[in-house]
Design a protein around this motif. Structure first.
Motif, PDB file in Angstrom:
ATOM      1  N   VAL A 136       0.839  -1.201   0.000  1.00 49.25           N
ATOM      2  CA  VAL A 136       0.000   0.000   0.000  1.00 49.25           C
ATOM      3  C   VAL A 136       0.875   1.252   0.000  1.00 49.25           C
ATOM      4  O   VAL A 136       0.577   2.243  -0.682  1.00 49.25           O
ATOM      5  CB  VAL A 136      -0.955  -0.011   1.201  1.00 49.25           C
ATOM      6  CG1 VAL A 136      -1.699   1.315   1.314  1.00 49.25           C
ATOM      7  CG2 VAL A 136      -1.947  -1.155   1.071  1.00 49.25           C
ATOM      8  N   GLY A 137       1.994   1.209   0.742  1.00 49.00           N
ATOM      9  CA  GLY A 137       2.899   2.361   0.767  1.00 49.00           C
ATOM     10  C   GLY A 137       3.457   2.681  -0.607  1.00 49.00           C
ATOM     11  O   GLY A 137       3.578   3.845  -1.001  1.00 49.00           O
ATOM     12  N   LYS A 138       3.803   1.651  -1.360  1.00 50.78           N
ATOM     13  CA  LYS A 138       4.326   1.876  -2.714  1.00 50.78           C
ATOM     14  C   LYS A 138       3.246   2.453  -3.630  1.00 50.78           C
ATOM     15  O   LYS A 138       3.519   3.333  -4.450  1.00 50.78           O
ATOM     16  CB  LYS A 138       4.877   0.568  -3.272  1.00 50.78           C
ATOM     17  CG  LYS A 138       6.133   0.099  -2.551  1.00 50.78           C
ATOM     18  CD  LYS A 138       6.622  -1.244  -3.067  1.00 50.78           C
ATOM     19  CE  LYS A 138       7.887  -1.664  -2.323  1.00 50.78           C
ATOM     20  NZ  LYS A 138       8.412  -2.961  -2.785  1.00 50.78           N
ATOM     21  N   LEU A 139       2.025   1.945  -3.479  1.00 43.64           N
ATOM     22  CA  LEU A 139       0.923   2.509  -4.261  1.00 43.64           C
ATOM     23  C   LEU A 139       0.716   3.979  -3.923  1.00 43.64           C
ATOM     24  O   LEU A 139       0.555   4.818  -4.805  1.00 43.64           O
ATOM     25  CB  LEU A 139      -0.361   1.734  -3.970  1.00 43.64           C
ATOM     26  CG  LEU A 139      -0.593   0.427  -4.732  1.00 43.64           C
ATOM     27  CD1 LEU A 139      -1.869  -0.235  -4.245  1.00 43.64           C
ATOM     28  CD2 LEU A 139      -0.663   0.689  -6.228  1.00 43.64           C
ATOM     29  N   ARG A 140       0.711   4.291  -2.639  1.00 35.41           N
ATOM     30  CA  ARG A 140       0.483   5.682  -2.233  1.00 35.41           C
ATOM     31  C   ARG A 140       1.574   6.604  -2.772  1.00 35.41           C
ATOM     32  O   ARG A 140       1.304   7.719  -3.203  1.00 35.41           O
ATOM     33  CB  ARG A 140       0.432   5.762  -0.707  1.00 35.41           C
ATOM     34  CG  ARG A 140      -0.913   5.352  -0.135  1.00 35.41           C
ATOM     35  CD  ARG A 140      -0.914   5.443   1.370  1.00 35.41           C
ATOM     36  NE  ARG A 140      -2.255   5.355   1.902  1.00 35.41           N
ATOM     37  CZ  ARG A 140      -2.558   4.844   3.085  1.00 35.41           C
ATOM     38  NH1 ARG A 140      -1.585   4.361   3.856  1.00 35.41           N
ATOM     39  NH2 ARG A 140      -3.802   4.810   3.510  1.00 35.41           N
ATOM     40  N   LYS A 141       2.798   6.136  -2.731  1.00 33.75           N
ATOM     41  CA  LYS A 141       3.890   6.964  -3.218  1.00 33.75           C
ATOM     42  C   LYS A 141       3.694   7.309  -4.686  1.00 33.75           C
ATOM     43  O   LYS A 141       3.892   8.446  -5.110  1.00 33.75           O
ATOM     44  CB  LYS A 141       5.227   6.249  -3.013  1.00 33.75           C
ATOM     45  CG  LYS A 141       6.431   7.065  -3.436  1.00 33.75           C
ATOM     46  CD  LYS A 141       7.719   6.341  -3.097  1.00 33.75           C
ATOM     47  CE  LYS A 141       8.938   7.163  -3.513  1.00 33.75           C
ATOM     48  NZ  LYS A 141      10.206   6.475  -3.193  1.00 33.75           N
ATOM     49  N   ALA A 142       3.274   6.309  -5.479  1.00 32.16           N
ATOM     50  CA  ALA A 142       3.053   6.556  -6.905  1.00 32.16           C
ATOM     51  C   ALA A 142       1.856   7.462  -7.125  1.00 32.16           C
ATOM     52  O   ALA A 142       1.907   8.406  -7.935  1.00 32.16           O
ATOM     53  CB  ALA A 142       2.854   5.222  -7.633  1.00 32.16           C
ATOM     54  N   LEU A 143       0.751   7.222  -6.409  1.00 33.87           N
ATOM     55  CA  LEU A 143      -0.454   8.024  -6.603  1.00 33.87           C
ATOM     56  C   LEU A 143      -0.269   9.441  -6.077  1.00 33.87           C
ATOM     57  O   LEU A 143      -0.777  10.406  -6.666  1.00 33.87           O
ATOM     58  CB  LEU A 143      -1.644   7.358  -5.920  1.00 33.87           C
ATOM     59  CG  LEU A 143      -2.024   5.952  -6.433  1.00 33.87           C
ATOM     60  CD1 LEU A 143      -3.268   5.452  -5.726  1.00 33.87           C
ATOM     61  CD2 LEU A 143      -2.224   5.956  -7.932  1.00 33.87           C
ATOM     62  N   ASP A 144       0.452   9.590  -4.963  1.00 35.17           N
ATOM     63  CA  ASP A 144       0.699  10.932  -4.433  1.00 35.17           C
ATOM     64  C   ASP A 144       1.469  11.786  -5.431  1.00 35.17           C
ATOM     65  O   ASP A 144       1.261  12.993  -5.541  1.00 35.17           O
ATOM     66  CB  ASP A 144       1.486  10.855  -3.113  1.00 35.17           C
ATOM     67  CG  ASP A 144       0.610  10.386  -1.962  1.00 35.17           C
ATOM     68  OD1 ASP A 144      -0.621  10.278  -2.156  1.00 35.17           O
ATOM     69  OD2 ASP A 144       1.161  10.126  -0.877  1.00 35.17           O
ATOM     70  N   ALA A 145       2.404  11.145  -6.159  1.00 34.52           N
ATOM     71  CA  ALA A 145       3.169  11.891  -7.167  1.00 34.52           C
ATOM     72  C   ALA A 145       2.258  12.456  -8.246  1.00 34.52           C
ATOM     73  O   ALA A 145       2.592  13.458  -8.893  1.00 34.52           O
ATOM     74  CB  ALA A 145       4.233  10.978  -7.789  1.00 34.52           C
TER      75      ALA A 145
END
Length: 966
Positions: A136-145
């Motif tokens: 989930v952290g990796k997904l958030r990092k990509a979506l936050d960008a």
């Protein structure tokens, strides 16, 4: 010495005296930004509990297995290809986070529990607790960008993806798993028949196929549902990179064709042979080989990996199963590296240069990548750090151990060293597989070189052992006389290491030019020099000392017998002069350092020529030494040497080699000491990637380059960038105190204190600066240049905070000690003189402050030229101060002598010409010449206001002056 090796102007305030600090690189007050609150409130669910929804009957999605392309904002996710794109660009992400995204998208707006996600994505397999949070952290990092922070956490329950989202049907997922059988035609390649499976993983199968008539063999890598599609796309792309840059090679498997349009997707490759484990199991060849033959076979694999690294390709999954072996004609065996599906291209921009479409490669890397086989994964990759050249090296080190012992299944358990008889090979494996990546060898090429020169290294080790035995006899002789202070032994050891390292540097340069007998004679001469001329002087009856010598006295003694000992050997003598020059520079004695470096240049020129690499390195080292001295004559000689060295280096300056690295450092330090910050930053940015590639473990060099970049950012007003870089440096294990010294780390902390001071965070800055100065005083002494500069920073923090009672005594002490130690006319002393002037003026003694400022400005111009950057900064401050004191004629005289180019070199803030015009207009209006002054103000003030670089209060004062009646 600290990492700066001399960094003048560490706390000089650039322009104004009382209120104007905004253009000084060390004083830009900026309010720190607060991180955006990414928390989301969970909507009420169907169960009646806030934020909780009932479990879903089918968390993986509809039973029809429809595939969709999902879109929200700038984000697009294609289930059929298992591909995530943001703003049209693919994002590199592992399979599991994308599976989590697929589940959340199919239940948008609903809470999906952790249990449901584990069941849907990990299929009930046992996993560690944090894998879901990591995904989930990796997904958030990509979506936050992409500005789409839509994933909300429901505490102790699960996650929810908020809508709205769009979806377009892409087709149906096949209703069965891949089912291939021997004898059936290859889908889409009917003229090939499947013969036998070679491997099977989740979502993919690898088969050997043959053409029935010709018996030509092919290997097909199949992927279904997009789960492994990105991997085989990546492999196709990277194999093209390898082929187009390296040509056709027998140590890589060729990719012949592919199908990425319809299921089953596949990659068609040549048959590269059987896997290494199968080859070992079915042949007795490896068991019958001796160590030299096993090393020769391993070097085939290492050479392939090194070639891939040379064009920017990391393999990331080196293991026996990814090494194929085939018969060579007329005889022998060929190792072949395969399976680049997990690999990575370090420089994606090279694809455009080669005209290659980047299939499966991305420009955004979301998080770390710990894919690979656990036994061969480097510890830092397991811990979540991104893979590097050294993580591939780690896997090769494991493979080297297994090949040497003939067991490809045995892990490197504690005590593995007992399996390897040769201590040099033990050392090679140890240095390739060290748990700390910064302590590993720098590259695969270095491992290849060590293994290829095993016999020469054995001979050299024997000579070193003999020298060590001789040194031990000398040590025992010393112990029989009298006890010496323990740091004497350390001094000899440090000097010995420097001399031997310098000799090794020379040895590599000479390896192709001299025979082995001459090498041995020179090594023996160096050993006698260390034993007789250094250690021997401490023995009873020795000619050097009858007392405990200091480090400086030891270095003096080392420099005396060089002509007699090496009179007919300028190469060896030059290497020792170069080592002594570096040692004296480190101790801060630039005059003696320069003397030895000039001698090294002379000796190297005689031995190798003026344009040899060693000669040029000594020249660039002398440039740095002269620049650090900070005298007008030193700068002039350094400039001349730099131009001559660059001319001799020629085209090598544009290459990515040793000469380019040393030239960039010398140029960067020369400009820095001249306070020419922009060209200094440019040069150090050139040096940074070269150092990381050529000398990744060279901590002192890394410290010098990176600290110079951070310092330049501070001086250019890029304070937040500098703060972030400095915090990164302080956490870098390569730059730990035990590797670069406490005083160097103290230098990083003082720069961080300057950044915090410029941001107005005085309570954070002051303890950092005081701790740094205390460390430097303890190690380097109270009157050392570095200690004094750091004390000056402490004074400036008190000054900025408005505490004159604490700032003034420190500033006076710094100026007094600087003058006493380094002389009144050194650049550093004159700068601290001006700094004291600022503080005296701010704290109320206007006349004393103006006197110190005037002394600094005139002294810098007289001794360092009319274009000296610091001189112009102090002159501008003087002009403003004299205006405040209504001494208009003197103020105008100061403005007349100011140079826009010099002011811009010290502070790159745009608008200097406008600023000078406004200052001149202000002085003229206040002096009663409004007719001349107001047109200057009318032209400059609106332009300065538009630039937005001035304080609003200053703009308002100028506007008021412009509008005032005559």
């Amino acid at each position: 010495m600290s990492m700066r090796e001399g960094s003048p102007w560490a706390s000089v305030r650039c322009r104004s005296v009382a209120a104007t600090r905004r253009h000084c690189p060390h004083a830009a007050f900026k309010k720190p930004s607060r991180p955006r609150d990414r928390g989301r409130r969970c909507r009420s669910g169907r169960s009646g509990k806030p934020g909780y929804h009932r479990p879903m009957a089918n968390p993986s999605g509809p039973t029809d297995a429809s595939l969709f392309r999902w879109r929200f904002g700038a984000v697009e996710f294609d289930e059929s290809r298992h591909e995530l794109r943001i703003a049209g660009l693919p994002v590199d992400m592992e399979h599991k986070p994308l599976q989590v995204l697929a589940v959340l998208l199919r239940h948008v707006g609903e809470v999906v529990t952790k249990e449901e996600l584990f069941e849907a994505v990990w299929a009930g397999r046992v996993t560690v607790d944090h894998v879901l949070a990591t995904a989930v952290g990796k997904l958030r990092k990509a979506l936050d960008a992409a500005g789409e922070n839509r994933i909300a956490t429901v505490p102790r329950v699960g996650y929810r993806l908020d809508g709205p989202v769009e979806r377009v049907a892409q087709g149906q997922r096949l209703d069965r798993a891949m089912s291939f059988e021997a004898g059936q035609p290859v889908p889409g390649r009917d003229h090939f028949l499947l013969e036998r499976p070679l491997g099977r993983t989740l979502g993919s199968e690898v088969w050997l196929a043959r053409q029935p008539r010709s018996r030509d063999a092919r290997v097909f890598k199949f992927s279904l549902g997009g789960e492994r599609l990105s991997a085989i796309k990546r492999e196709a792309t990277l194999m093209r990179v390898l082929r187009d840059t390296l040509g056709e090679r027998d140590d890589f498997v060729r990719v012949l064709d592919w199908n990425f349009e319809t299921e089953p997707y596949f990659l068609e490759c040549e048959f590269g042979g059987v896997s290494l484990p199968d080859w070992v199991a079915n042949h007795d060849v490896l068991a019958g080989w001796d160590t030299a033959q096993r090393l020769g076979f391993f070097l085939q694999v290492a050479t392939a990996v090194d070639a891939a690294h040379g064009v920017g390709v990391l393999h990331k999954d080196i293991k026996p199963a990814n090494v194929l072996v085939r018969q060579r004609q007329p005889g022998g065996w060929q190792a072949c590296l395969t399976d680049f599906g997990n690999s990575r291209l370090l420089q994606p921009e090279r694809l455009a240069e080669l005209g290659i479409t980047g299939m499966g490669l991305t420009v955004t890397h979301a998080g770390s990548d710990s894919s690979g086989t656990p036994l061969y994964l480097a510890p830092e990759v397991v811990a979540g750090q991104p893979p590097t050249v050294r993580s591939d090296l780690y896997a090769l080190g494991i493979l080297l151990y297994q090949v040497l012992i003939g067991d490809l299944r045995r892990p490197m358990a504690p005590g593995w060293e007992r399996d390897i008889a040769d201590p040099l090979l033990v050392d090679d494996i140890t240095r390739a597989t060290d748990g700390d990546p910064s302590r590993r060898l720098g590259s695969v090429a270095e491992l290849i070189q060590r293994l290829s020169q095993l016999e020469q290294r054995r001979d050299e080790a024997e000579r070193s052992a003999q020298a060590a035995r001789d040194a031990e006899l000398s040590r025992q002789s010393l112990e029989r006389t009298r006890a010496r202070r323990p740091w004497i032994a350390a001094t000899i050891g440090v000097l010995s290491i420097g001399l031997l390292a310098s000799s090794a540097l020379w040895y590599r340069s000479e390896l192709q030019r001299r025979d082995a007998a001459l090498q041995a004679a020179r090594a023996e001469a160096v050993a006698r020099f260390l034993s007789d001329d250094l250690i021997g002087t401490l023995s009873p009856g020795g000619s050097g000392f009858e007392r405990d010598p200091t480090v400086r006295e030891m270095l003096e003694q080392a420099g005396k017998p060089l002509t007699g000992r090496f009179g007919d050997d300028p190469a060896t003598r030059g290497s020792i002069h170069a080592a002594l020059g570096d040692a004296w520079r480190t101790l801060g004695d630039r005059e003696r350092a320069a003397t030895h470096l000039r001698a090294a240049i002379e000796d190297y020129t005689r031995a190798f020529g003026a344009d040899d690499e060693l000669t040029l390195k000594a020249r660039y080292g002398l440039v740095r030494t002269l620049a650090y001295a900070g005298s007008a004559d030193g700068f002039a000689e350094a400039r001349s040497l730099l131009d001559e060295a660059d001319r001799l280096a020629g085209a090598r300056l544009a290459e990515d080699g040793e000469i380019a690295l040393h030239a960039a450092i010398a140029r960067g330090q020369y400009h820095f000491q001249r306070l020419e910050i922009e060209p200094s930053l440019e040069a150090h940015r050139r040096a940074d990637p070269l150092q990381r590639r050529l000398h990744p473990d060279e901590a002192p060099m890394a410290a010098l380059i990176r600290s110079s970049i951070a310092d330049a950012m501070l001086r250019l007003g890029r304070t937040e960038e500098a703060e972030q870089l400095l915090r990164t440096l302080l956490s870098d294990p390569l730059l730990a105190p035990e590797r670069i010294g406490e005083s160097t780390v103290a230098g990083y902390r003082i720069m961080l204190a300057r950044a915090l001071r410029s941001l107005g965070r005085y309570d954070e800055a002051l303890p950092l600066a005081e701790a740094a100065a205390s460390t430097s005083e303890r190690i380097l002494g109270p009157d050392n240049y570095t200690t004094l500069v750091q004390m000056s920073v402490i004074a400036s923090i008190h000054d900025y905070a408005g505490d004159c009672a604490k700032a003034l005594p420190i500033a006076r002490t710094v100026r007094e000690r600087m003058a006493k130690r380094y002389g009144e006319n050194r650049q550093a002393t004159l700068i601290e003189t001006g700094n004291l002037g600022f503080k005296e003026y701010d704290c109320g003694d206007r006349e004393t402050g103006l006197a110190w400022l005037g002394k600094a400005e005139s002294g810098l111009r007289r001794h360092f030229g009319e274009d000296n950057v610091a001189a112009h900064s102090f002159r501008y401050a003087l002009a403003r101060a004299l205006t405040e004191q209504r001494r208009y004629a003197e103020a105008l005289a100061m403005v007349d002598g100011l140079n826009v180019a010099a002011l811009t070199a010290g502070d790159a803030t745009p608008g200097w010409e406008l600023r000078l015009r406004a200052l001149r207009g202000r002085i003229l209006v206040l002096a009663g010449d409004a007719d001349t002054g107001r047109p200057l103000l009318a032209e400059a003030v609106p332009a300065l206001e538009a630039l937005g670089t001035e304080e609003p209060s200053d703009i308002a004062a100028l506007q008021q002056l412009l509008a005032a009646p005559d």
